[in-house]
Design a protein around this motif. Sequence first.
Motif, PDB file in Angstrom:
ATOM      1  N   LYS A  55      -7.706  19.758   9.040  1.00  0.00           N
ATOM      2  CA  LYS A  55      -6.653  18.792   8.739  1.00  0.00           C
ATOM      3  C   LYS A  55      -6.722  17.624   9.720  1.00  0.00           C
ATOM      4  O   LYS A  55      -7.439  17.692  10.725  1.00  0.00           O
ATOM      5  CB  LYS A  55      -5.272  19.467   8.841  1.00  0.00           C
ATOM      6  N   THR A  56      -5.963  16.580   9.456  1.00  0.00           N
ATOM      7  CA  THR A  56      -5.794  15.502  10.428  1.00  0.00           C
ATOM      8  C   THR A  56      -4.743  15.955  11.429  1.00  0.00           C
ATOM      9  O   THR A  56      -3.584  16.172  11.074  1.00  0.00           O
ATOM     10  CB  THR A  56      -5.334  14.201   9.744  1.00  0.00           C
ATOM     11  N   ARG A  57      -5.157  16.115  12.684  1.00  0.00           N
ATOM     12  CA  ARG A  57      -4.260  16.663  13.713  1.00  0.00           C
ATOM     13  C   ARG A  57      -3.595  15.522  14.479  1.00  0.00           C
ATOM     14  O   ARG A  57      -4.268  14.662  15.054  1.00  0.00           O
ATOM     15  CB  ARG A  57      -5.044  17.574  14.668  1.00  0.00           C
ATOM     16  N   VAL A  58      -2.272  15.558  14.477  1.00  0.00           N
ATOM     17  CA  VAL A  58      -1.456  14.562  15.168  1.00  0.00           C
ATOM     18  C   VAL A  58      -0.781  15.274  16.335  1.00  0.00           C
ATOM     19  O   VAL A  58       0.021  16.187  16.133  1.00  0.00           O
ATOM     20  CB  VAL A  58      -0.390  13.973  14.226  1.00  0.00           C
ATOM     21  N   ASP A  87      -2.275  17.800   4.338  1.00  0.00           N
ATOM     22  CA  ASP A  87      -3.380  17.024   4.927  1.00  0.00           C
ATOM     23  C   ASP A  87      -3.210  16.835   6.431  1.00  0.00           C
ATOM     24  O   ASP A  87      -4.195  16.736   7.166  1.00  0.00           O
ATOM     25  CB  ASP A  87      -3.469  15.652   4.257  1.00  0.00           C
ATOM     26  N   PHE A  88      -1.953  16.753   6.889  1.00  0.00           N
ATOM     27  CA  PHE A  88      -1.658  16.508   8.296  1.00  0.00           C
ATOM     28  C   PHE A  88      -1.054  17.747   8.950  1.00  0.00           C
ATOM     29  O   PHE A  88      -0.337  18.510   8.314  1.00  0.00           O
ATOM     30  CB  PHE A  88      -0.645  15.364   8.452  1.00  0.00           C
ATOM     31  N   ASN A 146      -6.845  13.882  16.133  1.00  0.00           N
ATOM     32  CA  ASN A 146      -7.349  12.692  15.453  1.00  0.00           C
ATOM     33  C   ASN A 146      -6.440  11.503  15.746  1.00  0.00           C
ATOM     34  O   ASN A 146      -6.888  10.365  15.840  1.00  0.00           O
ATOM     35  CB  ASN A 146      -7.404  12.918  13.942  1.00  0.00           C
ATOM     36  N   THR A 162     -10.908  13.194  19.090  1.00  0.00           N
ATOM     37  CA  THR A 162     -12.091  13.020  18.252  1.00  0.00           C
ATOM     38  C   THR A 162     -12.548  11.568  18.318  1.00  0.00           C
ATOM     39  O   THR A 162     -11.750  10.652  18.533  1.00  0.00           O
ATOM     40  CB  THR A 162     -11.786  13.391  16.790  1.00  0.00           C
ATOM     41  N   GLY A 214     -10.618   8.265  17.142  1.00  0.00           N
ATOM     42  CA  GLY A 214      -9.212   8.626  17.016  1.00  0.00           C
ATOM     43  C   GLY A 214      -8.281   7.510  17.453  1.00  0.00           C
ATOM     44  O   GLY A 214      -8.692   6.555  18.110  1.00  0.00           O
ATOM     45  N   HIS A 224       0.668   5.401  10.956  1.00  0.00           N
ATOM     46  CA  HIS A 224      -0.677   5.950  10.837  1.00  0.00           C
ATOM     47  C   HIS A 224      -0.733   7.090   9.805  1.00  0.00           C
ATOM     48  O   HIS A 224      -1.819   7.438   9.327  1.00  0.00           O
ATOM     49  CB  HIS A 224      -1.172   6.469  12.187  1.00  0.00           C
ATOM     50  N   MET A 225       0.420   7.664   9.498  1.00  0.00           N
ATOM     51  CA  MET A 225       0.483   8.742   8.503  1.00  0.00           C
ATOM     52  C   MET A 225       0.909   8.229   7.126  1.00  0.00           C
ATOM     53  O   MET A 225       1.187   9.021   6.222  1.00  0.00           O
ATOM     54  CB  MET A 225       1.445   9.838   8.987  1.00  0.00           C
TER      55      MET A 225
END
Length: 450
Positions: free
Chosen positions: A103-106, A154-155, A180, A213, A216, A286-287
């Motif tokens: 997933k996209t990691r926040v 996704d997040f 990310n 990453t 990022g 950003h999301m």
Amino acid sequence: MRVHFIAIGGSAMHNLALALHHKGDAVTGSDDTIFEPSKSRLNKYGLLPESFGWFPEKITSEIDAVILGMHAKEDNPELLKAQKLGLDIFSYPEYLYEQAKNKTRVVIGGSHGKTTITSMILHVMHYWDKEVDYMVGAQLEGFDTMVRLTDDADFMVLEGDEYLSSPIDRRPKFHLYRPNIALLSGIAWDHINVFPTYENYVEQFQIFVDSMTNGGAMIYNTEDEEVVNVVENATAHIKKYPYKTPEYTVENGETLIETPDGPMPLEIFGKHNLNNLAGAKWICQHMGIVEEDFYEAIATFKGASKRLEKIAENNKTVIYKDFAHSPSKVEATTQAVKEQFPDRTLVACLELHTYSSLNPEFLTEYKGALDSADVAVVFYSPHAVEIKGLEEVTKKQIEEAFRRRDLIIYTNPLDFRTFLFGQELEDKAILLMSSGNYGGLDFEDLKGLV
């Protein structure tokens, strides 16, 4: 998946257990004691151990993953059995990464503000029905658990704690998430039992930024000099997005933030919370949340649990409790309440409760932390100092550390309660800051004062 938790009763651990149960995994666990609310919440879903203690016979080769909590010891019999069988053993953050690696990691990091910022982001996502996985360090209104894990989101939004991962993994939790998208809110020395020097503590945040990453996005608070140094010295190939406190005004006990459409009233208050809001806005953009939609959603955000939580209020009095205990948090919270209620006498009460705050060497960090209060009170328990195996702290040391000659100091819970309940409350704001309960104070009793 069959997942077993060693020390399932912790605040973070039991929420992860519930999240995996809701996801459909077969969850078991053990602990030597479990308190409320963990006990009832685990029991509701059939996850409460039948009896307390450690039972190595529960550990079999059929278990797919063992998750080890910080409360367990290195010689825990269940851990030793899992090691003997060669099972996959994860710390809490390691397992979260396993669930989020596709997933996209926040990740929200910083010595202060991370729970509030994470809560703001999740509030906005929930407001607009955006499904995200998450882990946050407080119970949020409208959310059943502090952890959510799915196969579809996704997040994943993660509160990035700098404390250690497990008894056998001494890395800070936020080193394991490889974000990310990340945010760094502030750096102020804490956890001195683990990070004995300021330089060592700051280094953990440098590692965090460098763990991102490639490509990022790093959102960072430009009002914190140490944060700026860390981000600008990063070796990672990342994009950098600065933020600062937006313009705002306080009118008749209400905070209004300046937006492109004009001033907008907020439920929250305090410069530090407006700064947190600015960081949360960048993350949400950003999301995929546009600025206008962010403002609409954040106008209804009432705050994270235990963060400037209103206990009671009438026309003349307001009483708040707050989790603040580190010097920077205490100073920011005290300033926020005084700014919101400038015409009221502010009685700010701080309990020195954590390992760091009860350490004589660290006490000097509190210089000026209560200066915004009209009446400043410190409570600490000599018994707590003894239990933690620390050097004795004297009232004189505390008075000298805070640099207030009029500082009121209590060591007896009954004396503090008598002081508190004896207050003439007209035109006052009472602020209770602690990660404890002042030796047994029931905050619900304070509702009867107003």
